[in-house]
Structures are given as C-alpha cells and as structure tokens.
Design a protein around this motif. Structure first.
Motif, mmCIF file in Angstrom:
data_model
loop_
_atom_site.group_PDB
_atom_site.id
_atom_site.type_symbol
_atom_site.label_atom_id
_atom_site.label_comp_id
_atom_site.label_asym_id
_atom_site.label_seq_id
_atom_site.Cartn_x
_atom_site.Cartn_y
_atom_site.Cartn_z
ATOM 1 N N ALA A 39 0.831 -1.210 0.000
ATOM 2 C CA ALA A 39 0.000 0.000 0.000
ATOM 3 C C ALA A 39 0.864 1.258 0.000
ATOM 4 N N LEU A 40 1.937 1.236 0.783
ATOM 5 C CA LEU A 40 2.842 2.394 0.853
ATOM 6 C C LEU A 40 3.413 2.725 -0.519
ATOM 7 N N ALA A 41 3.780 1.699 -1.251
ATOM 8 C CA ALA A 41 4.408 1.913 -2.546
ATOM 9 C C ALA A 41 3.384 2.390 -3.578
ATOM 10 N N LEU A 42 2.134 1.908 -3.468
ATOM 11 C CA LEU A 42 1.122 2.214 -4.483
ATOM 12 C C LEU A 42 0.478 3.582 -4.301
ATOM 13 N N TYR A 43 0.263 3.996 -3.050
ATOM 14 C CA TYR A 43 -0.551 5.193 -2.819
ATOM 15 C C TYR A 43 0.291 6.387 -2.398
ATOM 16 N N GLN A 44 1.095 6.819 -3.314
ATOM 17 C CA GLN A 44 1.929 7.991 -3.101
ATOM 18 C C GLN A 44 1.110 9.245 -3.438
ATOM 19 N N ALA A 45 1.272 10.291 -2.655
ATOM 20 C CA ALA A 45 0.555 11.547 -2.901
ATOM 21 C C ALA A 45 1.525 12.696 -2.716
ATOM 22 N N HIS A 46 1.043 13.919 -2.878
ATOM 23 C CA HIS A 46 1.911 15.070 -2.660
ATOM 24 C C HIS A 46 2.375 15.143 -1.203
ATOM 25 N N HIS A 47 1.441 14.844 -0.297
ATOM 26 C CA HIS A 47 1.781 14.880 1.123
ATOM 27 C C HIS A 47 1.349 13.571 1.743
ATOM 28 N N GLN A 48 2.249 12.947 2.507
ATOM 29 C CA GLN A 48 1.993 11.621 3.059
ATOM 30 C C GLN A 48 2.365 11.596 4.524
ATOM 31 N N TYR A 49 1.437 11.142 5.338
ATOM 32 C CA TYR A 49 1.673 11.127 6.777
ATOM 33 C C TYR A 49 1.386 9.742 7.339
ATOM 34 N N ILE A 50 2.167 9.346 8.320
ATOM 35 C CA ILE A 50 1.857 8.129 9.075
ATOM 36 C C ILE A 50 1.666 8.538 10.534
ATOM 37 N N CYS A 51 0.492 8.191 11.098
ATOM 38 C CA CYS A 51 0.173 8.574 12.471
ATOM 39 C C CYS A 51 0.811 7.570 13.424
ATOM 40 N N VAL A 52 1.589 8.093 14.369
ATOM 41 C CA VAL A 52 2.357 7.259 15.297
ATOM 42 C C VAL A 52 1.951 7.680 16.696
ATOM 43 N N GLU A 53 1.638 6.688 17.556
ATOM 44 C CA GLU A 53 0.969 7.060 18.791
ATOM 45 C C GLU A 53 1.890 7.435 19.955
ATOM 46 N N ARG A 54 3.120 7.023 19.935
ATOM 47 C CA ARG A 54 4.016 7.439 21.029
ATOM 48 C C ARG A 54 5.218 8.177 20.445
ATOM 49 N N GLY A 55 5.994 8.795 21.297
ATOM 50 C CA GLY A 55 7.160 9.519 20.805
ATOM 51 C C GLY A 55 6.797 10.952 20.475
ATOM 52 N N HIS A 56 7.795 11.768 20.221
ATOM 53 C CA HIS A 56 7.584 13.195 19.992
ATOM 54 C C HIS A 56 7.567 13.492 18.501
ATOM 55 N N HIS A 57 6.375 13.561 17.944
ATOM 56 C CA HIS A 57 6.229 13.925 16.541
ATOM 57 C C HIS A 57 5.360 15.169 16.462
ATOM 58 N N PRO A 58 5.508 15.965 15.392
ATOM 59 C CA PRO A 58 4.636 17.142 15.274
ATOM 60 C C PRO A 58 3.191 16.697 15.086
ATOM 61 N N HIS A 59 2.254 17.549 15.501
ATOM 62 C CA HIS A 59 0.839 17.230 15.366
ATOM 63 C C HIS A 59 0.444 17.325 13.890
ATOM 64 N N LEU A 60 -0.379 16.378 13.427
ATOM 65 C CA LEU A 60 -0.840 16.380 12.035
ATOM 66 C C LEU A 60 -1.415 17.740 11.646
ATOM 67 N N LEU A 61 -2.209 18.353 12.542
ATOM 68 C CA LEU A 61 -2.848 19.630 12.192
ATOM 69 C C LEU A 61 -1.806 20.711 11.931
ATOM 70 N N ASN A 62 -0.703 20.636 12.660
ATOM 71 C CA ASN A 62 0.370 21.599 12.451
ATOM 72 C C ASN A 62 0.942 21.491 11.043
ATOM 73 N N CYS A 63 1.175 20.266 10.607
ATOM 74 C CA CYS A 63 1.702 20.056 9.249
ATOM 75 C C CYS A 63 0.704 20.559 8.213
#
Lengths: 245, 245
Positions: free
Chosen positions: B151-175
């Motif tokens: 799926a990762l290889a097939l569905y490429q778009a201009h912007h691609q995000y993977i939601c990860v539940e732990r760790g320090h990542h920027p908030h999706l809304l911020n991006c």
C-alpha cells in the motif's frame, strides 16, 4: 512504563501508602490480568494522579507517583443532542478517548430518545473504561440529560460554538485557529438538525454558529469531528514545541 | 431542494433523459419512500453528477441537472490497518461521511483480522449508503485489502503522513496548516500500533510521522480523527470566504 496494566481506583481506596482492593479489582488483577504477588501495575484515581503500585495479597503498595500529562491543555465541554438508539454510547467512548472534560447529553426539539435512568450509569461505566484504555488521567464528567435551553444557560465557557449543518457559517477550525482558546463549549445537533428556534436561542446565549464542512454528518459523528478539531487546535502548538526538543 | 429524497443510480441506467429503474429501486421509491407518479426526487450517479428527476411508472424522467458541491477540494486517501471485528465497517461509514476519496484497508504486522472476500462487497455497500445520506456526489473507492508495504508503494501523494501514537512527533494539524495541501495520504495503525520496522519503511517511502495527540486512540477512531483534520484544513479557507458573501 506504559506496558504495565492500569487499574482505576476510587480516591478512598488509598490509605497511607496502601491501596485496599475491592473483590472485583482482585478478580481482575489475579484472574484476568494474571498478576501475582510482587507484580507491578499502574493505579489511577480518575482525578489526574497515577502511581506505580505493587500487588501484595488483597492490597497493593504504592511505590511512587508517576508524572504523566495526557490531558488536553484546555477544558472542553460537549453539549450533544442525544442520537437515536445506543448512539450516545459511541459518543461517550470516542469523546473520552479524545480528551473531553464534560459531556452534556441534551433533549432537543427533534430528539427522539427519552433516556432511562440506567443509561447514565452505563455511560459513566463506558467513560471509565475508555479513560483507562486511552491512558487518560481524568474520567470525564457526564451530566444527566437536560433540555437543550437549560444546557445552554448552564454551560457557558469563554468560547461557545453551535454546529449548524446548512447555511453559510465559518468553519469551526477557522474560529479555533484565529482566536486563542481557553475553555470551549461546542453543541452538536440531533438527526434532522437543530430547529431554527434552537439556533436563535443559542445565538442569544452567545453561541457562535459554525460549520463542520459541506457534508451532512450523523448525530454520532458530529460531536467527534468537533472535538477532534478543538483537541488538535489546543495541542498542536504544545506538541510541536516538544517535537523540537 | 435538499428536502427531496435521493437515489443512487448506476451510470448505465441513464438513457437519453430517462432513468431505467431496477425492481429494487422501484420498491424503494414506491413502497419505502411512498413516492407516486409525478413525484420528484434527486438521482445521483456516484461520479459527481446529480439530477432532479420525476417518477413515471417504471422509469423516471430527468428534469434538470443540479449544481452541487459537497466534495472536499482535495483528494484524500486513507491507508487503514484493519481493526479487529467489524471495526472497519464504522471506518467506512464515517470516513465516507467526512469526504474521503479512497480507502485502502491494509494488513499490518499486528493486524489480527484476515478479511473474507465478502467483506469488500459489504464495505462498498456501506460506502454507497453513507454517500447518499451525507449528500456526497461521489462514492469513495474502497480497495481490496493489501499488505502495508504494498500500500505504501502504491498510494503515493503530494503529502503523506503516518500517524504514530508514542514519541515526539509534530501534530498532524500543524503540518496541514503550515503547508498548502493538494493530494494527501494518511496511514493509521492497528491495535497495538505500528511496529518499528513499519514506521521505518513508511519513512523511507517519504511518509512523515505525525501525532494525533497525547492520548491512545483506538484503531477505529484514529482514521476518523486524521480525516476530520485533513477535511477541515482543506475546507476552512473556502467556507470562510463563502460566509463573508
């Protein structure tokens, strides 16, 4: 730490540094989770405090407090017109996962459901379970169902929005990102939407009409979408700062 | 206009200015909706076109096209690790209400469900119903379940995000609010989260890891929250301009 099992306890179960466990909790720890004497778990008092605890027979010993912050930085109250059937169960579960502070189920002009008194107990149990699973520190407050106009008068906040499904209103996210929010109350309607009279009453009580987008959302999904936006707008600045650390 | 009942038709049911109705559709119009000859309804071909139509015996006559715009201004693809049980039914229903373009159910390392072939038909029926109810013009595409890496290889778009539940990542809304988005793909994980290896593979395929907040969301709620944010960020400018008109 987060791999440890979590248990919600009542504040009065804590005596000195011991937790007096109920028979149900002992059954859960021993039989369901298969913990043995000496095993550790996380005790949460539903008021924002977590402790690392060690099982010892019919009690547990508090080892140390755990510093966690999984709550939203602002208070969010959802005023939700009761959906038909068991739809509000899902609203309680998902709104708890998303960090709601208080849920106010309301009877609007087009609400079909007249909830039985047992429903409130059921909703509170669902909220407790969902708070545990989503690792929240606080179990949200669920009020008794109220007529919509009563709820409007009682749950005033710094910022108040009523989601309206047709007509040209600014998008909720636009209002959230252009004004710093402290406490927020959002009202979402029943199947068939609010009546004109309800929208007018809400506006008179300083609720701003907003849109959740161009499509028609069900009465179960609308509060979840509204809360997703409020939670994200409240957390995005904070999380971005952490990501830079 | 929007008080009229809506009916989804297949493109090949339209011949000149007549709609050839199926026995199921006739039953629905006559028996369920209680329409009679001469009554009007809205016919939608699931590809963005709506018409005002008039029932006439076993056919319906197209009166005029209806100009509507309920679709999101950008294409949104959700890559969703299949939740356990019937959880994906709910994802299909709510994601359709929220305007998703394509849904890609995927089998991740921690996915427990091995879906039966009948599931795909069921999901497509749910999407058709939800598109009608939420007044969408397009029925979203639901792909056959795929392994996550495919799926990762097939569905490429201009912007691609993977939601990860732990760790320090920027908030999706911020991006979303800091970069103008055209086509967006968002991936959300299974119960228990993505494995480290999956997150690394996604990053290598130019997916940016993001957070949906500090709490742990279920595999059913996470895609809905992500889509709420993408949809709101895409629509908020547009709706605000309309509100000023």
């Amino acid at each position: 730490m987060t791999q440890l099992q979590r248990l919600a306890i009542a504040p009065n179960q804590l005596q000195n540094s011991q937790i007096i466990l109920t028979p149900q909790q002992l059954h859960y720890l021993n039989r369901v989770l298969r913990l043995q004497a000496g095993d550790r778990f996380i005790a949460m008092n539903g008021q924002g405090q977590w402790w690392l605890a060690k099982l010892e027979g019919e009690q547990a010993e508090i080892l140390e407090p755990i510093a966690v912050q999984t709550e939203l930085p602002i208070n969010v109250t959802l005023v939700v017109a009761l959906p038909k059937g068991n739809g509000f169960d899902e609203v309680v579960r998902q709104a708890t996962e998303l960090g709601v502070s208080s849920l106010v189920p309301t009877i609007s002009d087009r609400t079909l459901l007249k909830p039985s008194p047992q429903k409130l107990d059921r909703w509170r149990r669902i909220a407790t379970e969902a708070a545990e699973q989503s690792e929240r520190q606080i179990v949200p407050t669920i009020l008794e169902p109220l007529p919509f106009t009563t709820a409007l008068a009682l749950y005033q906040a710094h910022h108040q929005y009523i989601c309206v499904e047709r007509g040209h209103h600014p998008h909720l996210l636009n209002c959230l990102t252009h004004t710093p929010q402290r406490a927020v109350t959002v009202a979402t309607g029943p199947e068939g939407g609010w009546t004109e009279a309800e929208i007018e009453t809400a506006c008179a009580a300083s609720f701003q009409p907003v849109s959740l987008g161009r499509r028609i959302l069900t009465a179960v999904l609308a509060p979840i979408v509204a809360l997703s936006l409020v939670a994200a707008a409240a957390e995005m600045g904070k999380m971005n700062n952490e990501a830079k650390m």
